[in-house]
Design a protein around this motif. Structure first.
Motif, PDB file in Angstrom:
ATOM      1  N   THR A  59       0.797  -1.228   0.000  1.00 17.51           N
ATOM      2  CA  THR A  59       0.000   0.000   0.000  1.00 17.51           C
ATOM      3  C   THR A  59       0.828   1.277   0.000  1.00 17.51           C
ATOM      4  OG1 THR A  59      -1.799  -1.170   1.129  1.00 17.51           O
ATOM      5  CG2 THR A  59      -1.867   1.235   1.140  1.00 17.51           C
ATOM      6  N   PRO A  60       1.839   1.427   0.869  1.00 16.26           N
ATOM      7  CA  PRO A  60       2.620   2.678   0.849  1.00 16.26           C
ATOM      8  C   PRO A  60       3.258   2.959  -0.517  1.00 16.26           C
ATOM      9  CG  PRO A  60       3.111   1.422   2.829  1.00 16.26           C
ATOM     10  CD  PRO A  60       2.296   0.532   1.933  1.00 16.26           C
ATOM     11  N   PHE A  61       3.750   1.912  -1.189  1.00 13.59           N
ATOM     12  CA  PHE A  61       4.361   2.109  -2.499  1.00 13.59           C
ATOM     13  C   PHE A  61       3.318   2.387  -3.577  1.00 13.59           C
ATOM     14  CE2 PHE A  61       7.816  -0.036  -0.289  1.00 13.59           C
ATOM     15  CZ  PHE A  61       8.914   0.695  -0.728  1.00 13.59           C
ATOM     16  N   LEU A  62       2.190   1.715  -3.505  1.00 17.46           N
ATOM     17  CA  LEU A  62       1.127   1.979  -4.464  1.00 17.46           C
ATOM     18  C   LEU A  62       0.641   3.421  -4.364  1.00 17.46           C
ATOM     19  CD1 LEU A  62      -0.961  -1.319  -4.178  1.00 17.46           C
ATOM     20  CD2 LEU A  62       0.413  -0.578  -6.136  1.00 17.46           C
ATOM     21  N   LEU A  63       0.662   3.969  -3.159  1.00 15.38           N
ATOM     22  CA  LEU A  63       0.251   5.353  -2.960  1.00 15.38           C
ATOM     23  C   LEU A  63       1.221   6.340  -3.599  1.00 15.38           C
ATOM     24  CD1 LEU A  63      -0.997   5.148   0.744  1.00 15.38           C
ATOM     25  CD2 LEU A  63      -2.392   5.689  -1.263  1.00 15.38           C
ATOM     26  N   ILE A  64       2.429   5.889  -3.867  1.00 10.08           N
ATOM     27  CA  ILE A  64       3.403   6.728  -4.573  1.00 10.08           C
ATOM     28  C   ILE A  64       3.085   6.770  -6.067  1.00 10.08           C
ATOM     29  CG2 ILE A  64       5.841   6.993  -5.200  1.00 10.08           C
ATOM     30  CD1 ILE A  64       6.550   5.676  -2.534  1.00 10.08           C
ATOM     31  N   PHE A  65       2.674   5.612  -6.607  1.00 10.13           N
ATOM     32  CA  PHE A  65       2.446   5.491  -8.045  1.00 10.13           C
ATOM     33  C   PHE A  65       1.065   5.964  -8.488  1.00 10.13           C
ATOM     34  CE2 PHE A  65       5.237   1.568  -7.297  1.00 10.13           C
ATOM     35  CZ  PHE A  65       6.409   2.291  -7.491  1.00 10.13           C
ATOM     36  N   ALA A 106       1.352   6.188   9.333  1.00 12.17           N
ATOM     37  CA  ALA A 106       1.292   6.197  10.791  1.00 12.17           C
ATOM     38  C   ALA A 106       0.906   4.832  11.339  1.00 12.17           C
ATOM     39  CB  ALA A 106       0.286   7.258  11.259  1.00 12.17           C
ATOM     40  N   LEU A 107      -0.039   4.172  10.687  1.00  7.41           N
ATOM     41  CA  LEU A 107      -0.482   2.852  11.136  1.00  7.41           C
ATOM     42  C   LEU A 107       0.665   1.848  11.097  1.00  7.41           C
ATOM     43  CD1 LEU A 107      -2.752   0.831  11.886  1.00  7.41           C
ATOM     44  CD2 LEU A 107      -3.132   0.525   9.432  1.00  7.41           C
ATOM     45  N   ILE A 108       1.422   1.857  10.017  1.00  6.09           N
ATOM     46  CA  ILE A 108       2.539   0.921   9.884  1.00  6.09           C
ATOM     47  C   ILE A 108       3.626   1.218  10.916  1.00  6.09           C
ATOM     48  CG2 ILE A 108       4.411   0.188   8.338  1.00  6.09           C
ATOM     49  CD1 ILE A 108       2.432   0.640   6.025  1.00  6.09           C
ATOM     50  N   ASP A 149      -9.723  13.584   3.450  1.00  6.65           N
ATOM     51  CA  ASP A 149      -8.760  14.193   2.536  1.00  6.65           C
ATOM     52  C   ASP A 149      -7.754  13.142   2.070  1.00  6.65           C
ATOM     53  OD1 ASP A 149      -5.830  15.706   2.474  1.00  6.65           O
ATOM     54  OD2 ASP A 149      -7.433  16.887   1.566  1.00  6.65           O
ATOM     55  N   VAL A 150      -7.394  13.188   0.796  1.00  4.85           N
ATOM     56  CA  VAL A 150      -6.494  12.195   0.220  1.00  4.85           C
ATOM     57  C   VAL A 150      -5.152  12.170   0.942  1.00  4.85           C
ATOM     58  CG1 VAL A 150      -5.170  11.596  -1.837  1.00  4.85           C
ATOM     59  CG2 VAL A 150      -7.576  12.210  -2.056  1.00  4.85           C
ATOM     60  N   GLN A 151      -4.612  13.335   1.249  1.00  4.09           N
ATOM     61  CA  GLN A 151      -3.320  13.383   1.943  1.00  4.09           C
ATOM     62  C   GLN A 151      -3.420  12.756   3.327  1.00  4.09           C
ATOM     63  OE1 GLN A 151      -1.325  14.134  -0.976  1.00  4.09           O
ATOM     64  NE2 GLN A 151      -0.141  14.493   0.876  1.00  4.09           N
ATOM     65  N   TRP A 152      -4.583  12.926   3.955  1.00  2.64           N
ATOM     66  CA  TRP A 152      -4.778  12.336   5.282  1.00  2.64           C
ATOM     67  C   TRP A 152      -4.786  10.821   5.195  1.00  2.64           C
ATOM     68  CZ3 TRP A 152      -7.720   9.279   8.431  1.00  2.64           C
ATOM     69  CH2 TRP A 152      -7.576   9.479   9.803  1.00  2.64           C
ATOM     70  N   LEU A 153      -5.354  10.293   4.127  1.00  2.54           N
ATOM     71  CA  LEU A 153      -5.350   8.846   3.926  1.00  2.54           C
ATOM     72  C   LEU A 153      -3.925   8.323   3.813  1.00  2.54           C
ATOM     73  CD1 LEU A 153      -8.256   8.301   1.349  1.00  2.54           C
ATOM     74  CD2 LEU A 153      -8.247   7.641   3.751  1.00  2.54           C
ATOM     75  N   LYS A 154      -3.081   9.023   3.075  1.00  3.32           N
ATOM     76  CA  LYS A 154      -1.692   8.613   2.916  1.00  3.32           C
ATOM     77  C   LYS A 154      -0.951   8.657   4.247  1.00  3.32           C
ATOM     78  CE  LYS A 154      -1.217  10.053  -1.918  1.00  3.32           C
ATOM     79  NZ  LYS A 154      -0.447  10.893  -2.880  1.00  3.32           N
TER      80      LYS A 154
END
Length: 212
Positions: free
Chosen positions: A30-36, A102-104, A92-97
């Protein structure tokens, strides 16, 4: 082209981790997919691929499944799945990221601290509820279950098989809810299909490590 190569590499590594340990695809992917990709696109791609890898794995470990625990987790997830949908649709999208990161981070710290938890039926329901909330909200159901079962000392085999069966349920319901209320994009399905060979090829060495 470089983005596609990185995507396939990330999916391959995440798949290998998932099949060797029983968890980790969403935590890595997920963190990497959020980059792409845009946040909602990344979350749905992660869920589709996670569904695929869970379906592939469950047949090999289904005999170790704790059916009563699975039922409690599914029951607990009900309210969480609905509440998480509001997070997905209106945050907000940035908040989701930031939430994913933070969760990880928090999960990693708690695993290092080796927090001890006594398992009860009530806490099984709570763990399922939190996991359901995080699934529809940000597409990452694993951390609360991993922390909970690590704290209770659940056997690795039971943890892996039960959480896999649970993932099949929550990912399916979450994806249906997200598409029904928030729609989907063509890019989600094209990227998921493109990444599928990397997902399946990564599962082979993961299975070998698991059985070795």
């Amino acid at each position: 082209m470089e983005d596609w190569i990185l995507l396939l590499l990330v999916v391959w590594i995440a798949s290998m981790l998932q099949t060797s340990t029983g968890y980790g695809f969403s935590i890595i992917g997920t963190p990497f997919l959020l980059i792409f990709y845009p946040a909602h696109t990344a979350i749905q791609i992660n869920m589709i691929l996670s569904l695929c890898i869970s379906a592939v794995m469950i047949f090999r470990v289904r005999s170790e499944l704790d059916k009563f625990l699975l039922i409690r987790l599914i029951k607990g997830s009900g309210v969480g799945l609905v509440l998480g949908l509001f997070l997905y649709l209106y945050s907000d999208v940035q908040w989701l990221k930031v939430s994913v990161g933070a969760l990880i981070l928090v999960s990693t710290v708690m695993l290092i601290l080796k927090v001890s938890i006594k398992q009860t039926s009530h806490r099984d329901l709570i763990a399922g509820g939190i996991s359901g909330f995080l699934t529809t909200g940000i597409g990452v159901p694993g951390p609360p279950l991993l922390l909970y079962f690590a704290g209770t000392g659940t056997e690795k085999e039971t943890l892996r098989s039960t959480t896999l069966a649970y993932y099949l349920f929550v990912y399916s319901i979450s994806l249906v809810l997200q598409i029904s209320f928030g729609g989907t994009a063509k890019e989600v399905w094209i990227s998921s299909l493109y990444a599928l060979p990397a997902l399946l090829s990564g599962s082979s060495p993961g299975n070998y490590c698991s059985s070795g």
